[in-house]
Each structure stands twice: as structure tokens, then as C-alpha cells.
Write a protein that holds these residues in place. Structure first.
Motif, PDB file in Angstrom:
ATOM      1  N   ASP A 111      48.741  -5.262 -15.778  1.00 16.37           N
ATOM      2  CA  ASP A 111      48.030  -4.031 -15.701  1.00 16.37           C
ATOM      3  C   ASP A 111      47.145  -4.430 -17.076  1.00 16.37           C
ATOM      4  O   ASP A 111      46.024  -3.770 -17.345  1.00 16.37           O
ATOM      5  CB  ASP A 111      48.777  -2.787 -16.016  1.00 16.37           C
ATOM      6  CG  ASP A 111      49.514  -2.186 -14.906  1.00 16.37           C
ATOM      7  OD1 ASP A 111      49.495  -3.029 -13.907  1.00 16.37           O
ATOM      8  OD2 ASP A 111      50.171  -1.382 -15.008  1.00 16.37           O
ATOM      9  N   GLY A 112      47.874  -5.142 -17.890  1.00 15.41           N
ATOM     10  CA  GLY A 112      46.927  -5.533 -19.200  1.00 15.41           C
ATOM     11  C   GLY A 112      48.117  -6.397 -20.179  1.00 15.41           C
ATOM     12  O   GLY A 112      49.061  -6.431 -20.012  1.00 15.41           O
ATOM     13  N   SER A 132      43.161  -3.831 -21.362  1.00 10.94           N
ATOM     14  CA  SER A 132      43.168  -3.546 -19.972  1.00 10.94           C
ATOM     15  C   SER A 132      41.896  -3.313 -19.587  1.00 10.94           C
ATOM     16  O   SER A 132      41.079  -3.050 -20.158  1.00 10.94           O
ATOM     17  CB  SER A 132      44.207  -2.444 -19.727  1.00 10.94           C
ATOM     18  OG  SER A 132      43.773  -1.124 -20.324  1.00 10.94           O
TER      19      SER A 132
END
Length: 246
Positions: A111-112, A132
Motif C-alpha cells: 500500500d505504501g 502511498s
């Protein structure tokens, strides 16, 4: 560098999205991990031949691997340097990475990622940030992987003792990300995937270049809580933006 990241994707869902085979054993992987740290079991994407036969076209697969590459010559798991990052500029020179670069390349979905920036003057504590996509889509980072098994398993021909492991490639930071850290994980855009994952072709050096500025400009940067400093803290609150506490 990239020493912590977050991933909240279920492997079966990701495999369906990528038209890939899901090879992750459910109990071996937590589908939501907000504080992924080295030695954790992580999700990767690879292209491999069926049973290693070059006569079959390689198929895309989602696999679980240990984060921290274990070269094949390693004598004991857990000994030696923790190779969770690999510099793009020197992959072909480093014995730990050059064999994997030839035919064991992967993607690491996330996701990040987190990074720490020096705090205000006079305060030694570093400040954590989370990077992200600004549209909440998923990132895929370039990585390498390796397969290792203990010497006694090799001698006995034990094929059940293999340990797959991975490392995330890093490159020079680009654009606004340079304000947080001088290094960043290598974002691998979708148009590079087929060439990057091809197990039968050498890596194109062009794929290891820092990402284009227009790609990086779509990365949102936000300060997050120092709770992320402790690996034992692992919940969605780690991603919440906090006001500058300087």
C-alpha cells in the motif's frame, strides 16, 4: 531505503486481479499488515515455468517469501547480514544479488512505505512519514528473490526444506520524495512487469532507473505517528496523518 511498509491485500484477491496462481498458504500470511518489518513473511509476484521446465510458458504466481534475501551459499538461516534492501546501481556487482538478477526477479506489492526524516534542530528523534499513491491504488516494487535450504537438506535431497526469500530494490529518490530521504524503493510500473518478471531473459538495465517524476508526483507524503517505530504496533492507526509535533 525501505525498511518498513504496509500491505492490506489478500493474496487470493491479488492473484485474481493479476490472473495469477495463488501459491500462498493462508495460515502463513497475514493479509493486513500495517508494519511489515524484515524477516516477516511477505507477498511477492513471480513468473515461473511449471516444474521448472523451459518447455512450458512461464505463468504468473503469487508467493510468500521471507523478507531479507538469503543467498544460496548461506550456511545458517538468520546468520549474516539482513539483506532486505538491494541498491539498483550495484546489483550486478554484488555476489549476493547478481545471480538473482539474472532470472529470479519479482514484484513486492504494498500500500505504501515508511521512511524517517531528521527532526527539528535540537531534537534527536527522527520523524516517520508514510508514502502511498494519492488515489489509494497499490504499488509494486521491484525485487529479487532466492531459494535456499540447509546443507543437510541438500545432502539428503530433501525438497521440502526450501526457504524462499526476497529483497526490495532501492534507487535514488526523485522529486518531492528527496525531502524525506535520499533513497526510495524502485517503483515498477505495469508496463515493465512482463520484461522484469521474465525468468528467461536478463534484466534490462533501463528498468532499474529511478522512476519518472510524473509517477513520483502521484505519491502522497504524510507524517504519521511514532507508534510505527515499534514493530509490535500493527494497526490501521499507523497510517493516520498527524500534525507536525515539532
Amino acid at each position: 531505503m525501505c525498511g518498513r511498509y504496509a500491505v492490506t491485500t489478500d493474496p487470493a484477491k491479488l492473484a485474481a486481479e493479476l490472473d495469477a496462481r495463488n501459491e500462498v498458504v493462508p495460515e502463513s500470511f497475514a493479509p493486513a499488515n500495517y508494519n511489515v518489518a524484515p524477516t516477516t513473511t511477505v507477498m511477492t509476484v513471480v513468473d515461473r515455468h511449471e516444474h521448472g521446465s523451459p518447455d512450458d510458458d512461464p505463468a504468473r504466481r503469487v508467493r510468500a517469501m521471507r523478507w531479507g534475501l538469503v543467498p544460496s551459499w548461506t550456511k545458517e538461516l538468520g546468520k549474516g547480514p539482513l539483506l532486505f534492501n538491494a541498491r539498483a546501481e550495484s546489483l550486478s556487482e554484488k555476489p549476493a544479488f547478481r545471480n538473482s538478477l539474472k532470472g529470479k526477479r519479482c514484484l513486492v506489492p504494498m500500500d505504501g512505505w515508511y521512511e524517517w526524516k531528521a527532526g527539528p534542530v535540537g531534537k534527536p528523534t527522527k520523524v516517520p512519514y508514510f508514502m502511498s499513491p494519492d488515489d489509494n491504488t497499490r504499488l509494486f516494487m521491484g525485487g529479487l528473490w532466492a531459494a535456499w535450504r540447509p546443507a543437510e537438506a541438500r545432502a539428503a535431497g530433501d525438497d521440502s526444506a526450501w526457504v524462499s526469500s526476497t529483497t526490495i530494490i532501492t534507487t535514488d529518490a526523485v522529486g518531492p520524495l528527496t525531502d524525506v530521504h535520499h533513497r526510495m524503493p524502485l517503483i515498477m510500473p505495469i508496463e515493465y512487469w512482463d520484461a522484469w518478471l521474465d525468468p528467461d531473459s536478463p534484466a534490462d538495465p533501463a528498468l532499474l532507473a529511478p522512476p519518472a517524476l510524473e509517477l513520483v508526483e502521484r505519491i502522497a507524503i504524510r507524517q504519521v505517528s511514532p507508534l510505527v517505530n515499534r514493530v509490535s504496533n500493527n494497526g490501521p492507526e499507523l497510517l493516520d496523518e498527524v500534525r507536525d509535533m515539532g
